[in-house]
Design a protein around this motif. Structure first.
Motif, short mmCIF file in Angstrom:
data_model
loop_
_atom_site.label_atom_id
_atom_site.label_comp_id
_atom_site.label_asym_id
_atom_site.label_seq_id
_atom_site.Cartn_x
_atom_site.Cartn_y
_atom_site.Cartn_z
N LYS A 110 15.75 31.83 -3.93
CA LYS A 110 16.44 31.28 -4.92
C LYS A 110 18.02 31.59 -4.53
O LYS A 110 19.09 30.89 -5.17
N PRO A 125 24.25 26.21 -13.12
CA PRO A 125 24.82 27.22 -13.89
C PRO A 125 25.52 28.60 -12.93
O PRO A 125 24.86 28.53 -11.85
N VAL A 146 19.81 34.63 -17.26
CA VAL A 146 18.56 34.46 -16.72
C VAL A 146 18.68 35.10 -15.55
O VAL A 146 19.18 34.67 -14.55
N LYS A 148 16.35 35.64 -12.09
CA LYS A 148 15.58 35.17 -11.21
C LYS A 148 15.36 36.01 -9.94
O LYS A 148 16.10 35.87 -9.17
N TYR A 154 7.05 31.86 -9.22
CA TYR A 154 6.53 30.55 -9.59
C TYR A 154 6.23 30.36 -11.17
O TYR A 154 5.97 31.46 -11.65
N ASP A 155 6.16 29.22 -11.69
CA ASP A 155 5.62 28.94 -13.18
C ASP A 155 6.27 30.08 -14.16
O ASP A 155 5.54 30.64 -14.97
N LYS A 157 7.10 33.04 -13.58
CA LYS A 157 6.47 34.47 -13.23
C LYS A 157 7.73 35.15 -12.74
O LYS A 157 7.72 36.45 -12.80
N VAL A 159 11.19 34.88 -13.58
CA VAL A 159 12.16 34.60 -14.54
C VAL A 159 12.22 35.49 -15.78
O VAL A 159 10.96 35.42 -16.57
N GLU A 179 21.78 34.29 -13.51
CA GLU A 179 22.37 33.19 -14.10
C GLU A 179 22.91 32.70 -15.18
O GLU A 179 22.14 33.48 -16.23
N MET A 181 23.50 32.05 -18.85
CA MET A 181 22.55 31.20 -19.91
C MET A 181 22.89 29.73 -20.28
O MET A 181 24.19 29.77 -20.65
N PHE A 210 8.90 22.09 -23.20
CA PHE A 210 8.00 23.25 -22.75
C PHE A 210 7.20 24.05 -24.02
O PHE A 210 7.66 23.92 -25.26
N GLU A 254 14.76 19.52 -10.80
CA GLU A 254 14.95 19.80 -12.15
C GLU A 254 16.37 20.28 -12.73
O GLU A 254 17.19 20.90 -12.00
N ASN A 266 18.88 22.78 -12.19
CA ASN A 266 18.21 24.22 -12.33
C ASN A 266 17.61 24.55 -10.82
O ASN A 266 17.98 25.60 -10.35
P1 ADP Z 1 10.32 28.55 -12.51
O1 ADP Z 1 10.72 28.27 -11.04
O2 ADP Z 1 9.47 29.88 -12.45
O3 ADP Z 1 9.77 27.37 -13.43
P2 ADP Z 1 12.75 28.31 -13.66
O4 ADP Z 1 14.12 28.58 -12.74
O5 ADP Z 1 12.62 26.52 -13.99
O6 ADP Z 1 11.42 28.98 -13.19
O7 ADP Z 1 13.01 28.74 -15.17
C1 ADP Z 1 11.89 28.26 -16.11
C2 ADP Z 1 12.54 28.10 -17.51
O8 ADP Z 1 13.48 29.10 -17.93
C3 ADP Z 1 13.36 26.83 -17.42
O9 ADP Z 1 12.50 25.88 -17.58
C4 ADP Z 1 13.96 26.96 -18.64
O10 ADP Z 1 13.80 26.54 -19.69
C5 ADP Z 1 14.45 28.47 -18.49
N1 ADP Z 1 15.93 28.60 -17.83
C6 ADP Z 1 16.01 28.97 -16.53
N2 ADP Z 1 17.27 29.17 -16.16
C7 ADP Z 1 18.08 28.93 -17.29
C8 ADP Z 1 19.42 29.19 -17.74
N3 ADP Z 1 20.20 29.39 -16.70
N4 ADP Z 1 19.59 28.88 -19.02
C9 ADP Z 1 18.85 28.92 -19.92
N5 ADP Z 1 17.70 28.75 -19.81
C10 ADP Z 1 17.06 28.76 -18.33
#
Ligand code: ADP
Length: 385
Positions: A110, A125, A146, A148, A154-155, A157, A159, A179, A181, A210, A254, A266
């Motif tokens: 990431k 972001p 957030v 990461k 993944y999924d 886990k 985050v 990152e 919000m 979601f 995404e 994202n």
């Molecule tokens: P994964 O790859 O594990 O699915 P993501 O990076 O897609 O992780 O993040 C999972 C969820 O967290 C996103 O679908 C979103 O709802 C929330 N999210 C991720 N990044 C942000 C952000 N910068 N601000 C707000 N919500 C976020």
């Protein structure tokens, strides 16, 4: 060589990983002149019985991937966590790799992925990198944010949402991205196909809804309800993302649309993806059909929707683990234009992706109604024996 000679030449193509994405890719392979090979550790995985040749082995091991790939015409992935050094060696020896190993290396970390967006002026972001928990503790001014994890998440886990300084202990003690919000209005996914000659085809973007308790996709609507200006931004950004990779393949991008109307990336997956499942029945060329066209060097397919659609993930219910039992399957199969996909996983556990259902209808209200009905009817439980 005549066109017929070309069609008759069976290409040998390998897939790294044997989950549901591989399974659906193999279903589409049956239409094409291709001999399929799968590498996966679990001999009872969803793909094991649909491929022509199954090899039990670790997709993260150099030797396993190299031995598997030697002698194939092409190789692709259904998960990013594979041995990229072996793929680079195979590529240097003339095996075509979809996507290029360089793309996999950028995306599956990431930190490198965020740097790629910044380097290529792709809106995403704002972020900083934290090397460990001690470094994260210095960043309370950056919250709400957030966190990461760089590799291995993944999924949801990898985050963690950090709203206030007290939350920082929930962060990762490993190299990670912190990152800002985003005040999210909508979450969108854009599938893009890129051929070996650089042609690009865009699917209509989908809108994701979601289940925030499980951090998993609840259901997904196609097309996304966004205005024309937002659609243009999504498409322009998606093209920008794939162009700079300089790699053929299929990509799921995404994106967030924030409350001011800004569009931000994202994350990107350089493969067939959950957000393209609906394309099997709802589009002329599905994401799986499209990837075969790309790998085999055929023209790109038609990405247009036949009808609007909704896709519901079928997830293992809370409180049930073990041998799988589906409740409500007959009722769901009785719904007009509902297409059920069960992934053939032998065991369920809470939150595990066990299948999906796609429904087609001209009416958006009807799609939402049917999605909720399916969610209330269908439940993945386990047998007591
Ligand atoms: P994964 O790859 O594990 O699915 P993501 O990076 O897609 O992780 O993040 C999972 C969820 O967290 C996103 O679908 C979103 O709802 C929330 N999210 C991720 N990044 C942000 C952000 N910068 N601000 C707000 N919500 C976020």
């Amino acid at each position: 060589m005549t066109a017929d000679d070309y069609i008759c030449h069976m290409q040998k193509v390998g897939i790294l990983g044997g989950g549901q994405l591989g399974r659906m890719l193999l279903q589409a392979a049956a239409n094409y002149p291709v001999e399929t090979f799968v590498l996966e550790n679990d001999a009872e995985c969803p793909s094991a019985h649909l491929c022509d040749h199954f090899t039990k082995g670790d997709i993260r091991s150099f030797d396993a991937v190299y031995q598997f790939g030697k002698g194939l015409d092409a190789i692709t992935i259904e998960i990013e966590n594979v041995n990229t050094e072996a793929l680079e060696k195979l590529e240097s020896e003339g095996v075509k790799v979809f996507p290029k190993p360089s793309v996999l290396k950028t995306i599956r970390n990431k930190i490198l992925q965020k740097k790629y967006y910044a380097d290529n002026s792709i809106p995403s972001p704002a972020y900083i990198v934290t090397d460990n928990l001690a470094a994260l503790q210095q960043q309370s001014d950056f919250l709400p944010a957030v966190h990461k994890i760089g590799e291995g998440g993944y999924d949801g886990k990898g985050v963690q949402v950090l709203r206030k300084p007290e939350d920082i202990t929930k962060g990762f003690d490993a190299p990670s991205v912190l990152e800002k919000m985003v005040d999210i209005d909508k979450e969108i996914a854009q599938m893009v196909a890129v051929s070996s000659t650089g042609e690009i085809a865009l699917y209509p973007p989908v809108e994701m809804l979601f289940d925030h308790s499980l951090n998993l996709l609840d259901f997904q609507l196609c097309p996304a309800t966004i205005n024309e200006k937002t659609l243009w931004k999504v498409e322009a950004i998606a093209v920008q993302v794939v162009k700079n990779f300089k790699s053929p393949g299929i990509f799921a991008i995404e994106l967030f649309v924030d409350r001011s109307g800004a569009v931000l990336v994202n994350e990107t997956a350089p493969r067939v993806h959950n957000s393209g499942h609906h394309t099997i029945e709802a589009h002329f060329s599905s994401q799986f059909d499209m990837l075969w066209r790309i790998i085999l060097g055929f023209p790109l397919g038609n990405t247009d929707a036949i009808l609007p659609s909704v896709m519901v993930n079928v997830i293992g219910a809370e409180g049930y683990s073990g041998k799988v039992k589906y409740e409500g399957l007959e009722e769901v199969l009785g719904i007009d234009n509902a297409f059920v996909h069960l992934y053939g996983k032998k065991a369920t556990k809470p939150g595990r992706k066990m299948g999906h259902v796609t429904v087609l209808s001209k009416e958006k209200q009807e799609l939402i109604h049917q999605a909720n009905k399916i969610k209330s009817l269908l439940s993945v439980q386990s047998t007591s024996d």
